[in-house]
Scaffold this motif. Structure first.
Motif, PDB file in Angstrom:
ATOM      1  N   VAL A  93       6.003  72.052  69.852  1.00 48.73           N
ATOM      2  CA  VAL A  93       4.987  72.765  70.631  1.00 48.73           C
ATOM      3  C   VAL A  93       4.987  72.243  72.063  1.00 48.73           C
ATOM      4  N   LEU A 117       1.589  69.809  67.216  1.00 45.01           N
ATOM      5  CA  LEU A 117       0.523  70.761  67.525  1.00 45.01           C
ATOM      6  C   LEU A 117      -0.802  70.033  67.734  1.00 45.01           C
ATOM      7  N   SER A 123      -0.531  74.018  73.597  1.00 42.38           N
ATOM      8  CA  SER A 123      -0.470  74.402  72.188  1.00 42.38           C
ATOM      9  C   SER A 123      -1.071  75.780  71.972  1.00 42.38           C
ATOM     10  N   PRO A 148      -4.621  71.837  65.429  1.00 42.17           N
ATOM     11  CA  PRO A 148      -4.993  73.019  66.208  1.00 42.17           C
ATOM     12  C   PRO A 148      -6.504  73.197  66.238  1.00 42.17           C
TER      13      PRO A 148
END
Length: 663
Positions: A93, A117, A123, A148
């Motif tokens: 990422v 991530l 991201s 995330p």
């Protein structure tokens, strides 16, 4: 792509006849048998795009990548082959990955894994790009270990309408607040978008609770496979095990009560369950197995240490349709558990019994009833000598499919006699054999393997310290020919094998018989020397090799191995103190595909070897030079400046302590 390889006149005529007759596959196999690399062999032939795609689909991933560099036609064929084999693409990422994501989208890639991530804007941008370019045809998505934000995660999965597999293992940030999918409107949208999801991995989520699990699982009505491995399950059930608590789902913990309710609701669809490392007690397993309508095919209970043999016996009666069962590390299990498995699970194909310290030879007699067994893992069962296992395998006529994988690593009671009785019965179907740390095994075992198991793709013999050069070479013991040892070593010194010349014919059942090997582990087989390694390590398909802790391995052996195994991607040579910069100067050019290289504690190496590797091994990803006194931090930093994609591991002494740095 240029080659110095030549065909003699008779072979040229035979090859021409084959091509004219349309027997291109025969021509290809013949070229390969004459020592020509497969990709070079293909250039002698003209194929339609469909045929070329079909042929490339049989090649390993690294060969397919190489093939894509030949021409545009080959590039298209290689990409089609990769798509058909459903390769998982690992995407780091970062903003630099955006163009690659767009390119993958144009090719219709359906299986990806996102690494590094987090909740950063970069991201978020990558997730948006994945949803836009890959989302419409994405079938498998792995976010394992990532962090995330809830918003970016929801935006991503809403853009993946055909997703079938979702891996959220270790994504604790999604479940910290406990509000993921708590809004009915959002949950309804996700349920509509992901109604076809079949496989959900929630392993290792420390913040998972009843509420968050219910919110998430409620959006996947077609779920068939679920992993909650190493999640913290609580087992505070009521007076009657299996009864449902009247309390509402807990917002602070993940309870077995709640899981049991989920299983009851989804019993008609659920086929695979992983509860490894959850501390599942016998009563809970019984409550799970007796759920009405539940017909599990796969169950993993790795490291559920409280389970008893009686609980396993009950499970086998309740779930007779199991085809895969993992009981590794369930330390209370005895021979009775294996007897119950053999009686109750007639269609079992995969069985793992690793680390069952109370299992004995008596229990192995029960394996004869498992006629459909394909893989068996009994590693670290220290009381198993193999006698009964050999009798079972030798006396039972197996109906196909036969055993393809056998792991007996760390079975310290295993002796030559048992293995010699067992190996002929295993036959050509066996692809994976792990005998690591079976310290009593000798050359006889190796020669039996080379005689009967010539289709092996994985062979692990690490720490089998009694193995000698004679075993690998297929020769008699040196006591019968006193002068042979020094003569053999002198021959290796004078002439290393040339890959362009025909390979020497084995004088017996030597390791050269195993030409389909892709992984070989000879770690700490300390009696092996250049005399055998230079002669028998000639495997064009070998991808992974470990020669660590071989004190007699020198530059001569290193260069011979490099010439004989040009396709290596992973190589371990730690604690090989006789390897030098000069050896690597000759060997590195043969290994352009190396991705993981371990040179830790190679005391003679200096920064010169780093320069050599940096120039020759452009695909390198991980390099371990820990405890190499001739390589300092400045040299490592300079190396990484040349190859920034490489993770370098180096140790140094600071104030009397060993400090390991990962750069």
């Amino acid at each position: 792509m240029r080659s110095s390889w030549r065909l003699e006149k008779g072979s040229q005529h035979l090859l021409k006849l084959w091509i004219q007759a349309g027997l291109k596959a025969s021509a290809l196999m013949y070229l390969g048998s004459r020592g020509l690399p497969v990709l070079t062999a293909l250039k002698y032939l003209v194929f339609s795009p469909q045929m070329l795609t079909y042929i490339l689909s049989f090649l390993p991933l690294s060969d397919q990548k190489e093939a894509s560099l030949v021409s545009r036609a080959w590039y298209c064929a290689a990409q089609n082959a990769l798509r058909e084999t459903n390769v998982r693409y690992n995407i780091p990422v970062s903003s630099a990955s955006l163009s690659a994501i767009k390119s993958l989208g144009l090719r219709g890639i359906s299986c990806i894994s996102l690494t590094n991530l987090d909740g950063s804007p970069a991201s978020h941008q990558v997730l948006q790009s994945v949803a836009y370019h890959l989302g419409p045809h994405l079938e498998s998505l792995c976010l394992g270990g990532g962090s995330p934000t809830e918003a970016s995660f929801l935006a991503l999965i809403l853009g993946c309408p055909v997703l079938r597999t979702l891996d959220l293992s270790g994504c604790n940030s999604l479940f910290t607040s406990g509000t993921l999918l708590a809004q009915p409107e959002t949950a309804q949208c996700v349920r509509k978008a992901l109604s076809g999801l079949r496989d959900l991995n929630l392993a290792g989520l420390r913040n998972l609770t009843d509420l968050s699990f219910n919110h998430l699982s409620g959006c996947f009505p077609s779920l068939e496979r679920l992993s909650l491995a190493y999640c913290h399950l609580t087992f505070e059930l009521g007076p009657t095990w299996g009864s449902i608590s009247p309390q509402a789902s807990s917002p602070s913990q993940l309870s077995f009560h709640n899981l049991l309710q989920f299983v009851k609701e989804r019993a008609g669809r659920l086929r695979a369950l992983d509860l490894s490392g959850t501390g599942l007690p016998p009563e809970a397993l019984q409550a799970l197995g007796q759920v009405t309508g539940l017909q599990l095919e796969e169950l993993s209970l790795h490291s559920c240490r409280d389970l008893s043999s009686e609980a396993v016996a009950t499970l086998c009666r309740q779930q007779p349709g199991l085809t895969s069962l993992d009981l590794s590390g369930c330390s209370e299990l005895t021979d009775g558990a294996l007897l119950a498995v053999s009686r109750g699970l007639q269609h079992l194909r995969h069985l793992s019994l690793r680390k069952l310290q109370r299992l004995t030879d008596a229990g192995c007699t029960a394996l004869g009833a498992l006629h459909e067994l394909q893989s068996l893992d009994m590693a670290e069962c220290c009381l198993v000598s193999g006698r009964e296992l050999a009798q079972v395998l030798g006396s039972v006529r197996r109906a196909p499919p036969a055993l393809t994988s056998l792991r007996l690593a760390y079975c310290s009671s295993l002796k030559d006699a048992s293995v010699l009785s067992m190996i002929p019965a295993l036959g050509p179907s066996l692809k994976v054999l792990d005998l690591s740390s079976c310290v009593a095994l000798t050359n006889q075992t190796v020669q039996a393997i080379c005689t009967y198991l010539i289709h092996l793709s994985v062979l692990r013999l690490a720490w089998c310290k009694e193995l000698q050069d004679w075993g690998l070479l297929g020769l008699k013991e040196p006591s019968e020919e006193p002068g042979l040892s020094s003569q053999l070593h002198q021959e290796v010194e004078n002439q290393a094998p040339d890959p362009q010349e025909p390979k020497p014919d084995p004088q017996g059942p030597s390791l050269l018989m195993l030409q389909t090997l892709q992984e070989l582990d000879l770690t700490a087989c300390c009696k092996l020397t250049d005399a055998s390694l230079a002669k028998v390590l000639q495997f064009p398909q070998l991808r992974q090799l470990s020669l660590s802790l071989l004190p007699a391995l020198t530059d001569t052996g290193l260069v011979a191995v490099a010439r004989g195994c040009p396709s290596l991607e992973r190589l371990a040579l730690s604690h090989c103190s006789h390897l030098s910069d000069e050896g690597w100067a000759q060997a590195a050019r043969f290994w352009p595909r190396l991705q993981h290289l371990n040179l830790s504690s190679c005391s003679q190496l200096t920064e010169q070897t780093l320069d050599t590797i940096g120039q020759a091994c452009k695909q390198l990803r991980v390099l371990d030079v820990a405890m190499c006194p001739g390589i300092n931090m400045a040299a490592v930093r300079h190396f990484q400046a040349q190859l920034p994609q490489v993770t370098c591991i180096q140790s140094r002494f600071v104030g009397g302590a060993d400090l390991t740095l990962t750069l």
